[in-house]
Design a protein around this motif. Sequence first.
Motif, PDB file in Angstrom:
ATOM      1  N   PRO A  90       0.899  -1.282   0.094  1.00 50.87           N
ATOM      2  CA  PRO A  90      -0.057   0.065   0.021  1.00 50.87           C
ATOM      3  C   PRO A  90       0.891   1.289  -0.230  1.00 50.87           C
ATOM      4  O   PRO A  90       0.493   2.409  -0.778  1.00 50.87           O
ATOM      5  N   SER A  91       1.933   1.392   0.798  1.00 50.54           N
ATOM      6  CA  SER A  91       2.854   2.586   0.635  1.00 50.54           C
ATOM      7  C   SER A  91       3.354   2.840  -0.661  1.00 50.54           C
ATOM      8  O   SER A  91       3.366   4.027  -1.071  1.00 50.54           O
ATOM      9  N   ASN A  92       3.712   1.949  -1.302  1.00 46.83           N
ATOM     10  CA  ASN A  92       4.429   2.151  -2.768  1.00 46.83           C
ATOM     11  C   ASN A  92       3.362   2.700  -3.597  1.00 46.83           C
ATOM     12  O   ASN A  92       3.675   3.552  -4.591  1.00 46.83           O
ATOM     13  N   LEU A  93       2.139   1.953  -3.333  1.00 49.60           N
ATOM     14  CA  LEU A  93       1.201   2.309  -4.246  1.00 49.60           C
ATOM     15  C   LEU A  93       0.624   3.807  -4.091  1.00 49.60           C
ATOM     16  O   LEU A  93       0.268   4.682  -5.154  1.00 49.60           O
ATOM     17  N   LYS A  94       0.542   4.104  -2.795  1.00 54.10           N
ATOM     18  CA  LYS A  94       0.284   5.446  -2.599  1.00 54.10           C
ATOM     19  C   LYS A  94       0.928   6.389  -2.944  1.00 54.10           C
ATOM     20  O   LYS A  94       0.688   7.574  -3.477  1.00 54.10           O
ATOM     21  N   LEU A  95       2.463   6.137  -2.836  1.00 60.86           N
ATOM     22  CA  LEU A  95       3.642   7.011  -3.347  1.00 60.86           C
ATOM     23  C   LEU A  95       3.343   7.556  -4.819  1.00 60.86           C
ATOM     24  O   LEU A  95       3.826   8.707  -5.118  1.00 60.86           O
ATOM     25  N   LYS A  96       2.802   6.664  -5.521  1.00 62.56           N
ATOM     26  CA  LYS A  96       2.708   6.745  -7.063  1.00 62.56           C
ATOM     27  C   LYS A  96       1.420   7.402  -7.228  1.00 62.56           C
ATOM     28  O   LYS A  96       0.913   7.487  -8.447  1.00 62.56           O
ATOM     29  N   GLY A  97       0.577   7.643  -6.490  1.00 62.79           N
ATOM     30  CA  GLY A  97      -0.796   8.202  -6.680  1.00 62.79           C
ATOM     31  C   GLY A  97      -1.885   7.362  -6.983  1.00 62.79           C
ATOM     32  O   GLY A  97      -3.079   7.751  -7.356  1.00 62.79           O
ATOM     33  N   VAL A  98      -1.410   6.091  -6.655  1.00 63.45           N
ATOM     34  CA  VAL A  98      -2.733   5.075  -6.805  1.00 63.45           C
ATOM     35  C   VAL A  98      -3.723   5.115  -5.754  1.00 63.45           C
ATOM     36  O   VAL A  98      -3.300   5.063  -4.404  1.00 63.45           O
ATOM     37  N   LYS A  99      -5.058   5.123  -6.078  1.00 62.06           N
ATOM     38  CA  LYS A  99      -6.093   5.228  -5.046  1.00 62.06           C
ATOM     39  C   LYS A  99      -6.330   3.854  -4.396  1.00 62.06           C
ATOM     40  O   LYS A  99      -6.504   2.896  -5.246  1.00 62.06           O
ATOM     41  N   ILE A 100      -6.049   3.813  -2.973  1.00 65.65           N
ATOM     42  CA  ILE A 100      -6.360   2.206  -2.694  1.00 65.65           C
ATOM     43  C   ILE A 100      -6.968   2.262  -1.410  1.00 65.65           C
ATOM     44  O   ILE A 100      -7.033   2.969  -0.550  1.00 65.65           O
ATOM     45  N   GLU A 101      -7.834   1.308  -1.230  1.00 68.37           N
ATOM     46  CA  GLU A 101      -8.651   1.055  -0.176  1.00 68.37           C
ATOM     47  C   GLU A 101      -8.065  -0.310   0.616  1.00 68.37           C
ATOM     48  O   GLU A 101      -7.643  -1.092   0.099  1.00 68.37           O
ATOM     49  N   GLU A 102      -8.193  -0.257   1.887  1.00 65.34           N
ATOM     50  CA  GLU A 102      -7.383  -1.430   2.595  1.00 65.34           C
ATOM     51  C   GLU A 102      -8.492  -1.897   3.282  1.00 65.34           C
ATOM     52  O   GLU A 102      -9.260  -1.277   4.186  1.00 65.34           O
ATOM     53  N   LEU A 103      -8.715  -3.365   3.466  1.00 64.31           N
ATOM     54  CA  LEU A 103      -9.468  -3.992   4.175  1.00 64.31           C
ATOM     55  C   LEU A 103      -8.793  -4.980   5.000  1.00 64.31           C
ATOM     56  O   LEU A 103      -8.258  -6.099   4.254  1.00 64.31           O
ATOM     57  N   LYS A 104      -8.878  -4.981   6.185  1.00 56.21           N
ATOM     58  CA  LYS A 104      -8.295  -5.922   6.956  1.00 56.21           C
ATOM     59  C   LYS A 104      -9.183  -7.315   7.110  1.00 56.21           C
ATOM     60  O   LYS A 104     -10.558  -7.120   7.709  1.00 56.21           O
ATOM     61  N   VAL A 105      -8.727  -8.494   6.573  1.00 57.48           N
ATOM     62  CA  VAL A 105      -9.674  -9.398   6.634  1.00 57.48           C
ATOM     63  C   VAL A 105      -9.205 -10.807   7.470  1.00 57.48           C
ATOM     64  O   VAL A 105      -9.956 -11.745   7.124  1.00 57.48           O
ATOM     65  N   TYR A 106      -8.183 -10.739   7.919  1.00 56.74           N
ATOM     66  CA  TYR A 106      -7.661 -11.774   8.822  1.00 56.74           C
ATOM     67  C   TYR A 106      -6.675 -11.182   9.926  1.00 56.74           C
ATOM     68  O   TYR A 106      -6.291  -9.790   9.700  1.00 56.74           O
ATOM     69  N   ARG A 107      -6.707 -12.125  10.924  1.00 57.69           N
ATOM     70  CA  ARG A 107      -5.937 -11.769  12.253  1.00 57.69           C
ATOM     71  C   ARG A 107      -5.083 -12.772  12.324  1.00 57.69           C
ATOM     72  O   ARG A 107      -5.041 -13.703  12.394  1.00 57.69           O
ATOM     73  N   ASN A 108      -3.828 -12.236  12.601  1.00 52.81           N
ATOM     74  CA  ASN A 108      -2.646 -13.252  13.111  1.00 52.81           C
ATOM     75  C   ASN A 108      -2.800 -13.472  14.621  1.00 52.81           C
ATOM     76  O   ASN A 108      -2.537 -12.306  15.361  1.00 52.81           O
ATOM     77  N   LEU A 109      -2.848 -14.517  15.065  1.00 48.90           N
ATOM     78  CA  LEU A 109      -3.234 -14.719  16.812  1.00 48.90           C
ATOM     79  C   LEU A 109      -1.764 -15.550  17.016  1.00 48.90           C
ATOM     80  O   LEU A 109      -1.841 -16.718  16.724  1.00 48.90           O
ATOM     81  N   PRO A 110      -0.925 -14.954  17.639  1.00 51.61           N
ATOM     82  CA  PRO A 110       0.310 -15.636  18.409  1.00 51.61           C
ATOM     83  C   PRO A 110      -0.269 -16.877  19.304  1.00 51.61           C
ATOM     84  O   PRO A 110      -1.073 -16.752  20.115  1.00 51.61           O
ATOM     85  N   GLN A 111       0.312 -18.050  19.262  1.00 52.64           N
ATOM     86  CA  GLN A 111      -0.005 -19.375  20.205  1.00 52.64           C
ATOM     87  C   GLN A 111       1.099 -19.429  21.205  1.00 52.64           C
ATOM     88  O   GLN A 111       2.245 -19.157  20.943  1.00 52.64           O
ATOM     89  N   LYS A 112       0.652 -19.675  22.398  1.00 52.90           N
ATOM     90  CA  LYS A 112       1.512 -20.083  23.392  1.00 52.90           C
ATOM     91  C   LYS A 112       1.617 -21.371  23.341  1.00 52.90           C
ATOM     92  O   LYS A 112       1.068 -22.268  23.102  1.00 52.90           O
ATOM     93  N   ILE A 113       2.972 -21.733  23.262  1.00 54.53           N
ATOM     94  CA  ILE A 113       3.536 -23.228  22.923  1.00 54.53           C
ATOM     95  C   ILE A 113       3.875 -23.935  24.153  1.00 54.53           C
ATOM     96  O   ILE A 113       4.593 -23.389  25.008  1.00 54.53           O
ATOM     97  N   LYS A 114       3.453 -25.089  24.300  1.00 58.67           N
ATOM     98  CA  LYS A 114       3.683 -25.985  25.638  1.00 58.67           C
ATOM     99  C   LYS A 114       4.336 -27.382  24.864  1.00 58.67           C
ATOM    100  O   LYS A 114       3.696 -27.934  24.131  1.00 58.67           O
ATOM    101  N   THR A 115       5.556 -27.648  25.247  1.00 54.31           N
ATOM    102  CA  THR A 115       6.082 -28.951  24.753  1.00 54.31           C
ATOM    103  C   THR A 115       6.356 -29.879  25.944  1.00 54.31           C
ATOM    104  O   THR A 115       6.956 -29.031  27.063  1.00 54.31           O
ATOM    105  N   ASP A 116       6.447 -30.852  25.744  1.00 51.24           N
ATOM    106  CA  ASP A 116       7.089 -31.934  26.891  1.00 51.24           C
ATOM    107  C   ASP A 116       8.270 -32.374  26.582  1.00 51.24           C
ATOM    108  O   ASP A 116       8.910 -33.313  27.084  1.00 51.24           O
ATOM    109  N   LYS A 117       9.085 -31.956  25.674  1.00 52.26           N
ATOM    110  CA  LYS A 117      10.262 -32.395  25.408  1.00 52.26           C
ATOM    111  C   LYS A 117      11.335 -31.114  25.232  1.00 52.26           C
ATOM    112  O   LYS A 117      10.900 -30.062  25.230  1.00 52.26           O
ATOM    113  N   PHE A 118      12.612 -31.411  25.301  1.00 52.99           N
ATOM    114  CA  PHE A 118      13.576 -30.513  25.177  1.00 52.99           C
ATOM    115  C   PHE A 118      14.207 -30.359  23.817  1.00 52.99           C
ATOM    116  O   PHE A 118      14.518 -31.672  23.177  1.00 52.99           O
ATOM    117  N   PHE A 119      14.212 -29.262  23.018  1.00 52.51           N
ATOM    118  CA  PHE A 119      14.733 -29.101  21.931  1.00 52.51           C
ATOM    119  C   PHE A 119      15.790 -28.208  21.976  1.00 52.51           C
ATOM    120  O   PHE A 119      15.918 -27.369  22.514  1.00 52.51           O
TER     121      PHE A 119
END
Length: 164
Positions: free
Chosen positions: A135-164
């Motif tokens: 979006p920033s590169n398109l806006k710099l060149k004067g392109v009209k842009i609409e942004e829609l947030k359509v998904y979310r990244n949700l960090p997960q807590k990890i529980k492991t029973d082994k040592f890696f």
Amino acid sequence: MKQSLFIGRKLGSRTKNWLKDNAVDFEEHPLIQIELVQPESLKMNFVKDTGRQFVITSQWAAKWLSENFTKLEYTNNDSVLCISEKQEKILRTFTNQIFVSEKQNAASLVQLVFQKNTNETVVFLRGNKSLDIVPSNLKLKGVKIEELKVYRNLPQKIKTDKFF
């Protein structure tokens, strides 16, 4: 000593089988869960007759669009520009007006948008933590842009029973 791997995503069945066949102990834990969301507003400022270009940088955005194209009143005047064949495959479920960038990166996608744009509204479908490059590169060149947030990244807590 047996080899052990911690893998921060879900594996395909072929990879799992290979690891098992080669006696590699492993745990797979996705580090991020993706959740598709509905944007606050699907009403965009555009003229349907001139068409829109939907710009996709992830398979999650492609999945969202393939499930919601009717809500956006997607027409034959609209097109989709994406980065990969995986995204293209998802998008083929509802349209053939798809253009894939030459290389699988944001710079190549921005170049494709410039080549294909004829004063159409550009709609960038993104996640809550998407990089701002497209979006920033398109806006710099004067392109009209609409942004829609359509998904979310949700960090997960990890529980492991082994040592890696």
